[in-house]
Design a protein around this motif. Sequence first.
Motif, mmCIF file in Angstrom:
data_model
loop_
_atom_site.group_PDB
_atom_site.id
_atom_site.type_symbol
_atom_site.label_atom_id
_atom_site.label_comp_id
_atom_site.label_asym_id
_atom_site.label_seq_id
_atom_site.Cartn_x
_atom_site.Cartn_y
_atom_site.Cartn_z
ATOM 1 N N ARG A 119 0.940 -1.273 0.154
ATOM 2 C CA ARG A 119 -0.122 0.155 0.124
ATOM 3 C C ARG A 119 0.861 1.259 -0.091
ATOM 4 N N LEU A 120 1.848 1.322 0.972
ATOM 5 C CA LEU A 120 3.004 2.559 0.888
ATOM 6 C C LEU A 120 3.468 2.651 -0.320
ATOM 7 N N TYR A 121 3.946 1.448 -1.082
ATOM 8 C CA TYR A 121 4.598 1.733 -2.424
ATOM 9 C C TYR A 121 3.800 2.202 -3.434
ATOM 10 N N ARG A 122 2.403 1.905 -3.369
ATOM 11 C CA ARG A 122 1.406 2.391 -4.394
ATOM 12 C C ARG A 122 0.979 3.760 -3.887
ATOM 13 N N GLU A 123 0.928 4.180 -2.757
ATOM 14 C CA GLU A 123 0.839 5.775 -2.460
ATOM 15 C C GLU A 123 2.034 6.403 -2.898
ATOM 16 N N ALA A 124 3.123 5.770 -2.668
ATOM 17 C CA ALA A 124 4.415 6.646 -3.133
ATOM 18 C C ALA A 124 4.526 6.765 -4.637
ATOM 19 N N GLU A 125 3.794 5.769 -5.263
ATOM 20 C CA GLU A 125 4.046 5.803 -6.734
ATOM 21 C C GLU A 125 2.990 6.866 -7.225
ATOM 22 N N VAL A 126 1.703 7.007 -6.666
ATOM 23 C CA VAL A 126 0.752 8.044 -6.739
ATOM 24 C C VAL A 126 1.466 9.401 -6.944
ATOM 25 N N ALA A 127 2.142 9.599 -5.599
ATOM 26 C CA ALA A 127 2.860 10.928 -5.364
ATOM 27 C C ALA A 127 4.101 10.915 -6.479
ATOM 28 N N THR A 128 4.704 9.958 -6.590
ATOM 29 C CA THR A 128 5.742 10.216 -7.645
ATOM 30 C C THR A 128 5.240 10.536 -9.077
ATOM 31 N N ASP A 129 4.068 10.200 -9.396
ATOM 32 C CA ASP A 129 3.538 10.623 -10.667
ATOM 33 C C ASP A 129 3.252 12.202 -10.506
ATOM 34 N N LYS A 130 2.452 12.501 -9.435
ATOM 35 C CA LYS A 130 2.379 13.895 -9.494
ATOM 36 C C LYS A 130 3.701 14.604 -9.205
ATOM 37 N N TYR A 131 4.845 14.221 -8.710
ATOM 38 C CA TYR A 131 5.826 15.019 -8.689
ATOM 39 C C TYR A 131 6.562 14.982 -10.019
ATOM 40 N N ASN A 132 6.431 13.876 -10.631
ATOM 41 C CA ASN A 132 6.863 13.932 -12.282
ATOM 42 C C ASN A 132 6.156 14.963 -13.083
#
Length: 348
Positions: free
Chosen positions: A57-70
């Motif tokens: 779950r944390l990795y998925r949430e981090a990936e969502v935030a990574t996409d927003k960062y990108n």
Amino acid sequence: MPAAHRKPKRRSLSGSTIRTAATLALVSAATATAVEGGTAHAEPNLSPAQVKAKVDRLYREAEVATDKYNGAKEKAGQARKKVGSLQDEASRRTEALNTQRQKLGTVAAAQYRTGGVDPSVQLLLSSSPDHYLDEASLADRVGTRQAATITRVRKDLREIDQLHTQADGKLAELRAKQAELEKQKKTVTRKLADARQLLDRLTPAERPLATPGTADRASRSTPRGDLGNVSGNSRVQAAISFAQNALGSPYVWGATGPNAFDCSGLTQAAYRAAGVSLPRTTYAQINAGQRISRSQLQPGDLVFFYSGISHVGLYIGNGQMIHAPNPSAPVRIAPIDQMPFVGAARVA
């Protein structure tokens, strides 16, 4: 002594009262630690399976935030370029304006020598000629050539002012994007830190059971899949070849190669090597080409996962893809059934 002035008696604490107070203090301290320390300190007795679920779950949430960062990083870059372009244009126009004013200054000097400076020329030697221009009727007072020059200057002054206004607006937009960038960066790093803390609490024997992707990591020797349908598409072949050569590369959020990737960074880099330009984020990549159904999948198609379209891989046939999973696993080949499939796009 009246009752209102009597000092209250001190009551001694019994052993049970002391124990109750100590228990409440410990519970309060533990609660505060859990709130301040994040996920990793909230539940000390998780099984490897529970840790894996939380880390997933944390990795998925981090990936969502990574996409927003990108996405914020891409837009900040565009805003930065626009600010530079507007400032350069304003500088160029100002230089041209100064040339025109110098020409009028030459005329003014000649007029001075012959007995006076025409007020219509004098206005452009002042600190605020545009204010004077709005009040003066020039055509009746100067020659055609001077009037044309003054008209150009008047237009340039207004356009330069507009350029500065646009640059200020883009600069404000850039600052907002940079703030968003920092916010998403903090979100990513916090969630990845929580995931690491959860994994660090496990024994060496338990960790492989809880680490997402550990059981089916792929090496560079992993079979390449069925590429028979793409023999005539050199761009697809080039993209898949790039992804195959990236097998084993580490996942690093925000990375687009050449030695590390996040999920959309890998697909973007693979198609960039094939001469195809893709957007930076997964939610933009899904709209970069022709949307197709799962039954239409061919090698080279982009496959997307999760309801928020937060993960992407490169399909290579036989139900397999190459993707950059998460910080616990390098670029690898994995089945597309491993995650909830939400769509696909053909970009070449």
